[in-house]
Design a protein around this motif. Structure first.
Motif, short mmCIF file in Angstrom:
data_model
loop_
_atom_site.label_atom_id
_atom_site.label_comp_id
_atom_site.label_asym_id
_atom_site.label_seq_id
_atom_site.Cartn_x
_atom_site.Cartn_y
_atom_site.Cartn_z
N VAL A 103 0.86 -1.19 0.00
CA VAL A 103 0.00 0.00 0.00
C VAL A 103 0.89 1.23 0.00
O VAL A 103 1.69 1.43 0.93
CB VAL A 103 -0.95 0.01 1.22
CG1 VAL A 103 -1.82 1.27 1.19
CG2 VAL A 103 -1.81 -1.23 1.23
N LEU A 104 0.76 2.04 -1.04
CA LEU A 104 1.62 3.21 -1.20
C LEU A 104 0.96 4.46 -0.63
O LEU A 104 -0.28 4.56 -0.58
CB LEU A 104 1.93 3.42 -2.69
CG LEU A 104 2.61 2.24 -3.39
CD1 LEU A 104 2.91 2.61 -4.85
CD2 LEU A 104 3.89 1.84 -2.67
N PRO A 105 1.75 5.45 -0.22
CA PRO A 105 1.18 6.67 0.39
C PRO A 105 0.42 7.52 -0.63
O PRO A 105 0.63 7.41 -1.83
CB PRO A 105 2.41 7.40 0.93
CG PRO A 105 3.54 6.91 0.10
CD PRO A 105 3.22 5.49 -0.23
N ILE A 106 -0.41 8.39 -0.08
CA ILE A 106 -1.25 9.27 -0.91
C ILE A 106 -1.16 10.70 -0.38
O ILE A 106 -0.51 10.96 0.64
CB ILE A 106 -2.73 8.79 -0.94
CG1 ILE A 106 -3.22 8.46 0.50
CG2 ILE A 106 -2.85 7.57 -1.80
CD1 ILE A 106 -3.72 9.58 1.29
N GLY A 107 -1.82 11.64 -1.05
CA GLY A 107 -1.87 13.03 -0.60
C GLY A 107 -3.29 13.43 -0.25
O GLY A 107 -4.25 12.71 -0.50
N GLY A 108 -3.44 14.63 0.32
CA GLY A 108 -4.77 15.16 0.63
C GLY A 108 -5.47 14.44 1.75
O GLY A 108 -6.71 14.35 1.74
N LEU A 109 -4.72 13.90 2.72
CA LEU A 109 -5.35 13.11 3.79
C LEU A 109 -6.29 13.96 4.63
O LEU A 109 -7.34 13.47 5.07
CB LEU A 109 -4.26 12.48 4.66
CG LEU A 109 -4.77 11.55 5.77
CD1 LEU A 109 -5.55 10.39 5.17
CD2 LEU A 109 -3.60 11.04 6.61
N ARG A 110 -5.94 15.22 4.88
CA ARG A 110 -6.81 16.07 5.70
C ARG A 110 -8.18 16.21 5.06
O ARG A 110 -9.21 16.02 5.71
CB ARG A 110 -6.16 17.44 5.89
CG ARG A 110 -7.01 18.42 6.69
CD ARG A 110 -6.41 19.79 6.71
NE ARG A 110 -7.33 20.77 7.28
CZ ARG A 110 -7.35 21.13 8.55
NH1 ARG A 110 -6.51 20.60 9.40
NH2 ARG A 110 -8.22 22.04 8.98
N GLU A 111 -8.21 16.55 3.77
CA GLU A 111 -9.48 16.74 3.09
C GLU A 111 -10.27 15.43 3.00
O GLU A 111 -11.50 15.40 3.16
CB GLU A 111 -9.25 17.29 1.67
CG GLU A 111 -8.88 18.77 1.61
CD GLU A 111 -7.45 19.03 2.04
OE1 GLU A 111 -6.67 18.07 2.08
OE2 GLU A 111 -7.12 20.20 2.35
N LYS A 112 -9.55 14.32 2.77
CA LYS A 112 -10.24 13.04 2.66
C LYS A 112 -10.85 12.63 4.00
O LYS A 112 -11.99 12.10 4.04
CB LYS A 112 -9.25 11.97 2.19
CG LYS A 112 -8.80 12.15 0.74
CD LYS A 112 -7.79 11.09 0.35
CE LYS A 112 -7.35 11.27 -1.11
NZ LYS A 112 -6.35 10.27 -1.52
N SER A 113 -10.13 12.87 5.09
CA SER A 113 -10.66 12.49 6.40
C SER A 113 -11.89 13.32 6.75
O SER A 113 -12.85 12.81 7.35
CB SER A 113 -9.58 12.64 7.46
OG SER A 113 -9.14 13.99 7.54
N LYS A 125 0.34 3.22 5.72
CA LYS A 125 1.16 3.37 6.91
C LYS A 125 2.13 4.53 6.78
O LYS A 125 2.46 5.21 7.77
CB LYS A 125 1.93 2.06 7.18
CG LYS A 125 2.63 2.02 8.52
CD LYS A 125 3.21 0.66 8.79
CE LYS A 125 3.89 0.62 10.17
NZ LYS A 125 2.96 0.87 11.27
N ASP A 126 2.58 4.79 5.55
CA ASP A 126 3.52 5.89 5.34
C ASP A 126 2.88 7.25 5.56
O ASP A 126 3.59 8.26 5.58
CB ASP A 126 4.09 5.82 3.92
CG ASP A 126 5.02 4.62 3.75
OD1 ASP A 126 5.48 4.10 4.77
OD2 ASP A 126 5.26 4.23 2.59
N ASN A 127 1.55 7.31 5.68
CA ASN A 127 0.87 8.58 5.90
C ASN A 127 0.58 8.84 7.38
O ASN A 127 -0.15 9.79 7.71
CB ASN A 127 -0.45 8.64 5.12
CG ASN A 127 -0.26 8.85 3.64
OD1 ASN A 127 -0.47 7.97 2.83
ND2 ASN A 127 0.16 10.06 3.28
N GLU A 128 1.12 8.02 8.27
CA GLU A 128 0.87 8.23 9.70
C GLU A 128 1.32 9.62 10.14
O GLU A 128 0.67 10.26 10.97
CB GLU A 128 1.60 7.16 10.51
CG GLU A 128 0.88 5.84 10.59
CD GLU A 128 1.55 4.90 11.58
OE1 GLU A 128 1.23 4.97 12.78
OE2 GLU A 128 2.41 4.11 11.14
N SER A 129 2.44 10.08 9.59
CA SER A 129 2.95 11.40 10.01
C SER A 129 1.99 12.51 9.63
O SER A 129 1.98 13.58 10.27
CB SER A 129 4.32 11.65 9.38
OG SER A 129 4.24 11.60 7.96
N ASP A 130 1.16 12.31 8.61
CA ASP A 130 0.21 13.35 8.18
C ASP A 130 -0.94 13.51 9.16
O ASP A 130 -1.70 14.49 9.07
CB ASP A 130 -0.35 13.02 6.78
CG ASP A 130 0.73 13.04 5.72
OD1 ASP A 130 1.74 13.74 5.93
OD2 ASP A 130 0.57 12.37 4.69
#
Length: 799
Positions: free
Chosen positions: A710-720, A735-740
């Motif tokens: 599973v590769l990281p993505i962008g826009g996590l704030r808006e998606k959540s 998992k690589d987006n945990e820091s976001d």
């Protein structure tokens, strides 16, 4: 009664005893001419009533025509021929006996040649002939192109009234109906009298044209005389040393008073000298005046006193905007650096975020905090380089570009220029405006910016440029490199509540003429408006709904139904109608092959459902829903991954031979693409192939590889935030987006359960009702991230 070929004439009438040349182009007309020549028989020439008709019949032709003889044929390039015919006698058309391949007419001669040639020696005839001589002589003077001495001699040598009338009608420019009326008249003297009346009318028209032309010439002569006299006055004044308070002196005074840079002053004085040499009323003089006016209006040396005070700026930003703490902090840092290093230049900020989050209003607040003049330039849809750099002043309608116009509008050389919608610039054959902006937004180059119209270097280094955009993906990389991007995130529901109470509602009450005590609205009602009537990242639609609420209340007060309105969550539908969105509508129902995916758009996050259905077939995979290439590749990668692990996933090993798989994303009219739908498609396909339902309270985002990573993505704030708006409880993220997660608002983090996954097996273990794997992947049991006490069954706090 005679039968002969017929030729329909357009805009031409042939008279007896007249030799006429004309061109023939229609196929039927050419065949009629050729038949007349080959059979050595006359041809009947008759005029059309309407020259636009290509295939005339009897109703389109006049009754009277001329029996003529074809004397000569000259073939021209193409299918056109030039013929010379000689009219013989008048004849009346009875009927057309043939229309294809050419016209054949049955005609009756109406006079014999002896009758036509008979001389009329009565006094009336003599008077009419003399009058014709006089009128034609006057006509020859007024229109030498249409009359010649040979024609005049031809008339003078004849005493036949009928022949003179026909000759004049043939050679004088008249309307078709007037020419036909001469042909219809069989009595020679009456024919000549009618021709005299028509000729007199033509003479009066020519005299009127000559009179108008004479007056125009006189006016032109007078203008030239005025210009000559003015030039004499100017020379006399120069000889006497008298430079009066005229236009040129005014320009020179303005240039001297403006205290311009030396290069600019020299250039403008040369233009004034050039203007001085122009004759009065010349077009170039108007161009020079416009150029001087524009250049003298530019603030070459005028600046506004800047106020660089971080504390004052903080108060203004807090008063104008709620939330956006990181954005405010970055702006205050910018101002703090300006306070310590006033000469620092070249900083260009780009505010990026969804519509309605306050990008433009932040720029306005910055201008107020800095005490700078502000001008706004909307770049949306601009596709002409001249809009940025201007047109050269030699062009018709030339004008400066938008940058110079904005500086002129601001009135100072250090304004704040707000470049709105920089991500929506276009380009075509007239140039690329984004490339023209490279010089404007480069601190090393814009100190000598040259507009094509001004043609002088103008210093833009003291201008503070603020740009806005919805996304950086459409901004050219060289242009984006010149700007520092500040992202404005979406608002949470609690932030929207505070913005509505502190800013939007008071503004709408004032706009609709309502007092505070006339509309009371509870916090629960505002929350209902946010949740049930809007679905956006910003607050623009929220403001629109509050405006609609104010209008309803104003209508009730004006119609005297009540003096004040008290709006609660229960009474909200009475004012705004049925709810448009139902956040809990998803109902968290578990279904086979239906997965909630999360997508990012330029207007914020959104929920994107993926549907998969499996039917017996031959292994075809069909993708629908207006998908882009990236999402199609994600579907192929998911399909290959499932094939490689069919046994472990509980899928029939030969499914790719015996099953057809249809993957669909609803709302096919909306284009969809992006690298974050891989896990969504994989989960939907596994669910459809195994028959295991997918949890309806789970949403996911992430890209998948052929080996299930599973590769990281962008826009996590808006998606959540989109997941929260749509009633989702659990969000599976790479998992690589945990820091976001640190960037996500605490309200959202407390309401959602975040499960990081590094492999598809972990996604399936948490998304399916019961995992197809006997033992989930090593990290699948990792504790979910979220607020204290959150779990997969935690409900969303109602807002």
């Amino acid at each position: 009664m005679q039968t002969m070929p017929a030729l329909a004439l357009r805009g031409l009438t042939v008279y007896p005893k007249m030799m006429v040349h004309f061109d023939v182009g229609r196929e039927a007309s050419v065949k009629a001419i050729e038949e007349s020549m080959s059979s050595n028989q006359p041809i009947f020439l008759v005029a059309q009533k309407d020259i636009r008709v290509e295939e005339p019949d009897r109703n389109h032709l006049f009754a009277m025509g001329t029996v003529s003889v074809v004397r000569q044929i000259l073939r021209l390039p193409g299918k056109t021929i030039r013929v010379m015919v000689e009219g013989q006698i008048r004849a009346r058309l009875h009927e057309l006996t043939q229309t294809d391949p050419y016209l054949v007419a049955q005609v009756e001669p109406v006079e014999t040649s002896e009758h036509y040639e008979g001389k009329t020696n009565s006094l009336r005839a003599e008077a009419a002939i003399r009058q014709a001589y006089e009128l034609f002589d006057r006509y020859s003077e007024l229109s030498p192109k249409n009359a010649s001495a040979e024609m005049l001699m031809n008339i003078m040598s004849s005493e036949d009234a009928g022949y003179i009338a026909d000759f004049l009608a043939q050679n004088v420019s008249m309307r078709v109906l007037d020419k036909q009326s001469i042909l219809d008249e069989l009595r020679p003297v009456q024919r000549l009298n009618k021709m005299n009346r028509l000729l007199r009318r033509e003479v009066e028209i020519l005299e009127m044209e000559q009179s108008i032309q004479r007056r125009v010439q006189e006016n032109m002569t007078q203008n030239q005389k005025d210009a000559f006299l003015r030039e004499q006055v100017r020379v006399i004044q120069e000889e006497l040393g008298e430079d009066g308070d005229n236009e040129l002196a005014a320009y020179r005074r303005q240039i001297a008073d403006a205290k311009l840079p030396e290069e600019v002053e020299t250039k403008l004085l040369k233009e004034v000298m050039h203007l001085e040499k122009q004759p009065f009323g010349s077009a170039e003089a108007s161009v020079l005046r416009n150029y001087l006016d524009v250049c003298l209006e530019l603030p070459w040396t005028k600046t506004s006193k800047e106020r660089v005070n971080v504390q004052a700026a903080r108060k203004i930003l807090d008063a104008d905007h709620f939330g956006l703490e990181k954005v405010k902090e970055r702006i205050l840092e910018f101002l703090a650096v300006k306070q310590l290093a006033p000469d620092l230049k070249g900083q260009i900020l780009c505010l990026v975020g969804p519509p309605g989050v306050g990008k433009t209003s932040i720029g306005m607040s910055m201008a107020r905090a800095l005490n700078r003049k502000m001008a706004r330039i909307s770049l949306g849809g601009v596709h002409d380089e001249a809009d940025i750099r201007g047109h050269r002043k030699t062009y018709v309608g030339a004008m400066p570009g938008r940058i110079i116009n904005a500086v002129r509008q601001a009135g100072t050389r250090n304004p704040l220029l707000l470049l709105d919608e920089i991500d929506k610039l276009g380009s075509d054959m007239r140039g690329d405006p984004a490339a023209a902006l490279l010089e404007v937004l480069d601190g090393e180059q814009n100190s000598t910016f040259r507009d094509h119209f001004v043609e002088l270097p103008f210093d833009l280094s003291e201008v503070l440029f603020i740009t806005t955009a919805n996304t950086t993906s459409t901004i050219p990389k060289p242009l984006l490199d010149r700007m520092e991007v500040i992202e404005l995130p979406s608002y949470t529901d609690e932030e929207k509540l505070q913005i509505a109470k502190q800013h939007l509602l008071p503004k709408q009450l004032k706009r609709h003429g309502l007092k505070k005590n006339q509309l009371k609205i509870t916090d629960d009602a505002i929350r209902e408006v946010i949740v049930s009537y809007t679905r956006e990242s910003g607050v623009r639609v929220l403001e629109r709904e509050l405006g609609a609420l104010c209008r309803k209340v104003a209508m009730g007060i004006v119609s005297q139904r009540y003096k004040q309105a008290h709006v609660t969550g229960d009474t909200l539908e009475e004012f705004l109608g049925p709810r448009k969105f139902h956040p809990e509508k998803n109902g968290l129902e578990n279904q086979v092959g239906l997965v909630n995916g999360l997508a990012w758009t330029s207007v914020g996050g959104t929920l994107l459902e993926a549907e998969v259905n499996v039917v017996p077939g031959s292994g075809k995979v069909e993708l629908t829903g207006n998908l882009g290439n990236v999402m199609k590749e994600s579907a192929r990668a998911a399909f290959t991954y499932i094939r490689s692990r069919a046994v472990q996933l509980g899928v029939e090993p030969n499914f790719y031979k015996e099953k057809d798989i249809h993957i669909h994303f609803p709302e096919g009219a909306v284009p969809k693409d992006g690298p974050s739908a891989g896990v969504t498609i994989t989960t939907a396909m596994v669910s459809a192939l195994t028959g295991i339902p997918v949890r309806g309270d789970v949403a996911m985002t992430g890209e998948v590889t052929l080996r299930g990573r599973v590769l990281p993505i962008g826009g996590l704030r808006e998606k959540s935030m989109a997941a929260l708006r749509n009633g989702i409880h659990t969000v599976i993220i790479p998992k690589d987006n945990e820091s976001d997660l640190e960037e996500i608002d605490q309200t959202v983090r407390g309401a959602l359960q975040f499960i990081p996954a590094s492999h598809v097996d972990q996604v399936l273990a948490n998304a399916l009702e019961h995992p197809p794997l006997a033992q989930p992947a090593e990290d699948a049991g990792e504790a979910p991230l979220g607020g204290p006490g959150t779990s997969s069954q935690a409900s969303i706090p109602r807002t």
